[in-house]
Design an enzyme around this catalytic site. Structure first.
Site, PDB file in Angstrom:
ATOM      1  CB  THR A  54      44.721  41.313  42.436  1.00 36.45           C
ATOM      2  OG1 THR A  54      44.193  40.672  41.269  1.00 36.45           O
ATOM      3  CG2 THR A  54      43.824  41.013  43.626  1.00 36.45           C
TER       4      THR A  54
ATOM      5  CG  ASP B 177      47.124  36.368  50.437  1.00 34.45           C
ATOM      6  OD1 ASP B 177      47.145  37.265  49.571  1.00 34.45           O
ATOM      7  OD2 ASP B 177      47.997  35.470  50.480  1.00 34.45           O
ATOM      8  NE  ARG B 178      46.724  39.170  44.430  1.00 29.85           N
ATOM      9  CZ  ARG B 178      47.152  37.933  44.186  1.00 29.85           C
ATOM     10  NH1 ARG B 178      47.764  37.252  45.139  1.00 29.85           N
ATOM     11  NH2 ARG B 178      46.971  37.376  43.003  1.00 29.85           N
TER      12      ARG B 178
ATOM     13  CG  ASP C 288      42.085  37.786  38.758  1.00 30.72           C
ATOM     14  OD1 ASP C 288      42.327  38.714  37.977  1.00 30.72           O
ATOM     15  OD2 ASP C 288      42.985  37.089  39.283  1.00 30.72           O
TER      16      ASP C 288
ATOM     17  CG  HIS D  20      44.547  41.893  35.106  1.00 31.95           C
ATOM     18  ND1 HIS D  20      45.324  42.391  36.116  1.00 31.95           N
ATOM     19  CD2 HIS D  20      44.179  40.652  35.511  1.00 31.95           C
ATOM     20  CE1 HIS D  20      45.398  41.515  37.104  1.00 31.95           C
ATOM     21  NE2 HIS D  20      44.726  40.441  36.754  1.00 31.95           N
TER      22      HIS D  20
END
Length: 546
Positions: free
Chosen positions: A71, A154-155, A284, A474
């Site tokens: 991610t 946050d990312r 996700d 993933h």
């Protein structure tokens, strides 16, 4: 060829008679929404995804070019125009070789969180990003431009917003949308753009609304029980784990926040171009917990499509809006269901591999400690105190890579030194033709990357799998994790399908050109020709996609 080489981004004059620059650029990133899912559900979308796909310029074969598809790295490519080896975001986390401690990709220890807690990842911020992004270019060229981003993670928000945003927000259970505070900043000031929304959401959540709708239709046909590890995953709706962050509500809240920012901040209504980043995290979270081919994902995608319909409708109120939609990576279903549905290669990595490797390294190098620490497909060489002499580290890493190459299910392994020495393939215009080593090299950053990175054979996953925990993942260099849709849309345009492969690093230079900015001269990406959506790229036909 880049759109308009220049040392720094700056505004360029609007030629008379040409299309105006967009007043608002909206970047939507759907977490773990690979081309496989996009194509599988495209015929049944009726909301925002249907409208974007029908009316937009659709690249169904977009790529995250790099090999370690997670991610944080994936988001870092979208608006910077460079690969993770240059953004510095090599993975979601890495280990500090001096201490052995895990470092989150966007860790910023000097910051605080506006909600007063530590969050999922501790204090965060954009400090670890080594590349500027489209939002930063806008602010440098026109300080009146406003830059906001919102996400479930946050990312997702921080990577899209960049370092000079007016607001960067993500969901925090029990609070609403939070943000980071640099030293000296006050929570009330930084939260002001979402304070009214947060009050509304807190009141709503106190009523404990249902997170899932009753299972019906095409989604109901996907239900079933699947033995995973020592347990059984009851793939049904509602699932057994009822929390916001693994339900369709997460993305619905994020879209609600995006619409609130759009309207309350008057985005796209000023004289300068504004940016709104929207990262949707639900796909996700749900794929990790329940896989990608069950009723949980079915309901998630249909509800996300409906939520995006509300966003696109709101964006239609703002003239001269340019939207781009893509994903940070793809994904695959959990191995047990894949195998049952005709993919016998699917499986899970032997959990005993690390114990065997550590034992072999102790014996070969006469060590009194286990020198290897693993994180997914990454292996670090370090002692109990985090330190190992550099020469020994290199020798151990080389030996471990050789051992991994003969492990069942492992297709290849590389040391960090080998990857850093790999000639750059950044400007290769056919990402599907990159070799395995080249793909992983585009994910490799000095200091931050592991000492050994290995790749499992297609269909294999490093996740051990546990019903009630993570069952699918993933992060591989294979196309089911790398291939993502890229769609450009503006109101009133005619839809167009483009089948040749392009890359997420091409998005930023394309947006810069559309906005009349000169992108930095050393980007990995190239401008895509979107006429009549925007003026053709300079020199279209040489280094651009027509």
């Amino acid at each position: 060829m880049l759109c308009a080489p220049a040392a720094t981004a700056h505004a360029t004059p609007q030629p008379e008679g040409e299309l105006r620059h967009p007043r608002l650029v909206v970047t939507i990133v759907i977490d773990q929404f690979g081309s496989d899912l996009f194509n599988q559900y495209r015929p049944v979308f009726t909301g925002g995804l249907r409208r974007l796909a029908d009316e937009g310029v659709v690249y169904a074969n977009g790529y995250q070019t790099h090999g370690m598809t997670e991610t944080c790295p994936g988001h870092s490519t979208v608006l910077t125009g460079v690969h993770p080896n240059r953004t510095g975001i090599a993975a979601n986390d890495w280990l500090d070789r001096a201490t052995g401690e895990e470092i989150y990709c966007l860790a910023a220890p000097e910051n605080r969180l506006a909600d007063g807690g530590q969050g999922e990842n501790g204090p965060v911020g954009p400090d670890n990003l080594r590349a500027s992004g489209f939002g930063d270019w806008l602010k440098a060229a026109s300080p009146g431009s406003r830059v906001f981003a919102v996400s479930g993670k946050d990312r997702g928000a921080i990577n899209l917003a960049g370092s000079h945003a007016d607001g960067t927000f993500w969901w925090a259970d029990g609070f609403g949308f939070t943000t980071y505070l640099r030293p000296g900043e006050e929570a009330a000031d930084r939260l002001r753009p979402v304070s009214a929304l947060n009050a509304t959401l807190q009141a709503r959540m106190e009523t404990r609304p249902a997170l899932w709708e009753p299972m019906s239709g095409r989604c109901a046909a996907l239900a079933g029980d699947w033995p995973i590890g020592d347990g059984v995953l009851h793939s049904t709706v509602p699932p057994q784990r009822l929390v916001v962050d693994t339900s369709p509500v997460l993305d619905e809240l994020t879209v609600e926040a995006a619409i609130a920012l759009l309207r309350d901040q008057g985005l796209g209504r000023g004289s300068a171009t504004d940016l709104l980043g929207v990262s949707l995290s639900g796909t996700d979270r749900i794929a990790h917990r329940y896989g990608s081919q069950g009723p949980e994902m079915c309901q998630q995608l249909l509800r996300m499509d409906a939520a995006l319909g509300r966003l696109v409708e709101a964006l239609s109120e703002v003239p001269e809006t340019l939207v781009v939609l893509t994903a940070d990576h793809g994904g695959s279903d959990f191995a047990e269901r894949l195998e049952a549905r005709g993919y016998p290669e699917a499986g899970r990595m032997d959990p005993g591999v690390m114990a065997r490797l550590n034992a072999a390294v102790r014996d070969r190098f006469h060590l009194g400690f286990d020198a290897l620490k693993a994180d997914g497909s990454n292996i670090y060489v370090m002692g109990d105190d985090g330190t190992v002499p550099d020469q020994l580290r290199r020798e151990v890493a080389s030996a471990v890579a050789g051992m991994l190459r003969v492990e069942p299910g492992v297709i290849d392994a590389f040391t960090i030194d080998e990857l850093l020495a790999t000639p750059s393939a950044a400007r290769n215009i056919h990402p599907d033709l990159l070799g395995l080593r080249e793909r992983i090299a585009l994910s490799t950053s000095p200091v931050r990357s592991a000492d050994v990175i290995f790749a499992l054979e297609p269909g294999m996953t490093p996740f051990p799998g546990a019903a009630g925990g993570y069952v699918a993942g993933h992060g591989t260099p294979w196309d089911y994790d790398r291939r993502v849709p890229i769609v450009f849309w503006t109101r009133g345009q005619t839809g167009q399908e483009r089948t040749l492969p392009v890359r997420t690093v091409d998005i930023a230079p394309t947006l810069a050109h559309a906005a009349g900015l000169a992108a930095p001269p050393d980007l990995d990406g190239r401008c895509l020709g979107l006429a009549p959506l925007a003026r053709p790229c300079a020199g279209e036909g040489a280094g651009t996609d027509r």
